[in-house]
Design a protein around this motif. Structure first.
Motif, short mmCIF file in Angstrom:
data_model
loop_
_atom_site.label_atom_id
_atom_site.label_comp_id
_atom_site.label_asym_id
_atom_site.label_seq_id
_atom_site.Cartn_x
_atom_site.Cartn_y
_atom_site.Cartn_z
N PRO A 1 0.82 -1.21 0.00
CA PRO A 1 0.00 0.00 0.00
C PRO A 1 0.85 1.26 0.00
N GLN A 2 0.35 2.28 -0.64
CA GLN A 2 1.00 3.59 -0.65
C GLN A 2 0.93 4.15 0.77
N PRO A 3 1.94 4.91 1.22
CA PRO A 3 1.86 5.50 2.56
C PRO A 3 0.57 6.32 2.73
N GLU A 4 0.11 6.41 3.96
CA GLU A 4 -1.14 7.11 4.25
C GLU A 4 -1.03 8.61 4.00
N VAL A 5 -2.18 9.27 3.90
CA VAL A 5 -2.25 10.73 3.75
C VAL A 5 -1.52 11.37 4.94
N GLY A 6 -0.67 12.34 4.64
CA GLY A 6 0.10 13.02 5.69
C GLY A 6 1.50 12.44 5.84
N LYS A 7 1.72 11.22 5.29
CA LYS A 7 3.06 10.62 5.35
C LYS A 7 3.84 11.00 4.09
N THR A 8 5.09 10.57 4.02
CA THR A 8 5.92 10.88 2.86
C THR A 8 6.59 9.60 2.34
N PHE A 9 7.11 9.66 1.14
CA PHE A 9 8.00 8.61 0.64
C PHE A 9 9.06 9.25 -0.23
N LYS A 10 10.17 8.50 -0.40
CA LYS A 10 11.32 9.07 -1.11
C LYS A 10 11.40 8.61 -2.55
N GLY A 11 12.10 9.39 -3.33
CA GLY A 11 12.32 9.03 -4.72
C GLY A 11 13.51 9.80 -5.26
N THR A 12 13.83 9.57 -6.52
CA THR A 12 14.86 10.37 -7.18
C THR A 12 14.33 10.83 -8.54
N LEU A 13 14.86 11.94 -9.01
CA LEU A 13 14.56 12.40 -10.36
C LEU A 13 15.89 12.65 -11.04
N THR A 14 16.00 12.25 -12.30
CA THR A 14 17.24 12.49 -13.03
C THR A 14 16.97 13.41 -14.21
N PHE A 15 17.74 14.50 -14.26
CA PHE A 15 17.66 15.44 -15.38
C PHE A 15 18.90 15.25 -16.24
N GLU A 16 18.72 15.39 -17.54
CA GLU A 16 19.80 15.19 -18.50
C GLU A 16 21.02 16.04 -18.14
N LYS A 17 20.82 17.31 -17.82
CA LYS A 17 21.95 18.20 -17.54
C LYS A 17 22.17 18.38 -16.04
N ALA A 18 21.12 18.60 -15.29
CA ALA A 18 21.27 18.92 -13.86
C ALA A 18 21.64 17.70 -13.02
N GLY A 19 21.43 16.51 -13.55
CA GLY A 19 21.78 15.31 -12.81
C GLY A 19 20.65 14.77 -11.95
N THR A 20 21.03 13.93 -10.97
CA THR A 20 20.03 13.22 -10.16
C THR A 20 19.87 13.91 -8.82
N VAL A 21 18.61 13.95 -8.35
CA VAL A 21 18.33 14.61 -7.08
C VAL A 21 17.36 13.73 -6.27
#
Lengths: 202, 154
Positions: free
Chosen positions: B124-144
């Motif tokens: 299950p997805q975390p409940e409303v009010g909670k958080t979860f982590k991830g990453t985003l990768t941009f071609e030039k700016a890199g991964t965050v």
């Protein structure tokens, strides 16, 4: 901040205009949907998420709604279901026998059990319908609904589908549709009309 | 008189600048020239094994960048999608070449439009009010690294 606030206001206004235009011309505009005519809709006889076959001819005298969707749907389907749940709360007693059928366009993944669990989140007046792969094109054609499998890079797929809610009266005749993004006031007016409820004084 | 009004104007400008600062800082993530704001995910129905992530992506650079990849701890299979309404038909599509973020512009990932799609969630997805982590990768700016706030559907 001010600028972006104004920008979002413009965006919202633009979205509202587009939504209004879609609402007015949506059904007539898209070639697949055709006009609001009596020949759109049932009868249907399909396996339901309650584990029993539903025969639309037994619904005589009871208005109902039909929506085509799938559970692997991130936005349109849950939003529509949430809006209908809210509508149920507002309609109160007048809607106690008003069923909304959620016809899956993805019976490969949406089994009877899966759809049953999914709809538990919403109002108990939502009933899932699970056509077989042979029944699906027939019911979609009868409702002028479209669906299309779209492959994704992981070898999986998502679905494009008609996003309107179809409203049928007690004679099984299509009276109106609710478009995705249609303002709440317009949606509630159509539902109240269908169920013969007076609009609240405003 | 003139000095006074200039001062008043300067004061007003300074005040406007000051009051706009806290909002710009709220929930902001930077990587290179890319600024991310309001990163959130809509709580999916209980039985669903998909969800979507949304945010505003601002490109402060002079060159266009491109969001090319996303990961998340809640899903083994994260994709970049767009959604459009074609008449009354909802069309969803994976952006296989990523999502362009033009120079100096903000691209909104929001319900009914571009979104990060979390497929095949094993739990299950975390409940409303909670958080979860991830990453985003941009071609030039890199991964965050990013954190999604889970919000209620309405």
């Amino acid at each position: 901040m001010k600028k972006s606030g104004l920008f979002s206001l413009v965006l919202v206004a633009a979205a509202a205009i587009i939504a209004a235009v879609l609402m007015t011309f949506g059904l007539q505009g898209s070639g697949t949907s055709g006009k609001l005519t009596a020949d759109i809709g049932g009868p249907f006889k399909l396996m339901s998420s309650n584990g029993a076959v539903i025969d639309s001819t037994t619904l005589k005298g009871k208005p109902y709604a039909v929506y085509f969707g799938f559970t692997h749907c991130p936005e349109v389907c849950p939003t529509t279901m949430a809006e209908m749940t809210e509508a149920y709360e507002k309609l109160g007693d007048a809607a106690k026998d008003f069923t909304t059928f959620f016809v899956t366009v993805d019976p490969e993944r949406d089994t009877v059990e899966f759809l049953h669990d999914y709809l538990l989140t919403f109002d108990k007046r939502f009933v899932g319908l699970v056509p077989t792969m042979e029944e699906l094109p027939v019911i979609a054609k009868n409702f002028r609904a479209v669906y299309e499998k779209v492959p994704t890079s992981d070898g999986s797929y998502t679905m494009n589908h008609t996003a309107s809610v179809y409203l049928f009266d007690g004679d099984g005749k299509l009276t109106a549709t609710l478009g995705y993004g249609e303002p709440e006031k317009a949606r509630m007016a159509k539902l109240r009309k269908l169920l013969g409820v007076a609009s609240p004084a405003s | 008189m003139r000095i006074f009004s200039s001062l008043a104007l300067a004061g007003a400008v300074a005040l406007a600048a000051l009051t706009s600062v806290p909002a710009a800082f709220a929930g902001e993530t930077m990587v290179g020239n890319i600024m991310l704001m309001d990163i959130w995910s809509k709580k999916s129905p209980a039985g669903a094994n998909v969800s979507a992530g949304f945010m505003a992506i601002m490109n402060h650079g002079k060159d266009a960048d491109r969001l090319v990849k996303a990961t998340a701890e809640i899903s083994p299979n994260v994709q970049i999608h767009t959604m459009v309404m074609d008449g009354d038909v909802m069309k969803m599509e994976e952006l296989k070449n990523g999502l362009e973020i033009p120079a100096g512009q903000t691209v909104m990932l929001k319900p009914g439009s571009f979104h990060i799609m979390f497929m095949d969630m094993p739990g299950p997805q975390p409940e409303v009010g909670k958080t979860f982590k991830g990453t985003l990768t941009f071609e030039k700016a890199g991964t965050v690294d990013v954190v999604y706030d889970v919000k209620a559907p309405q």
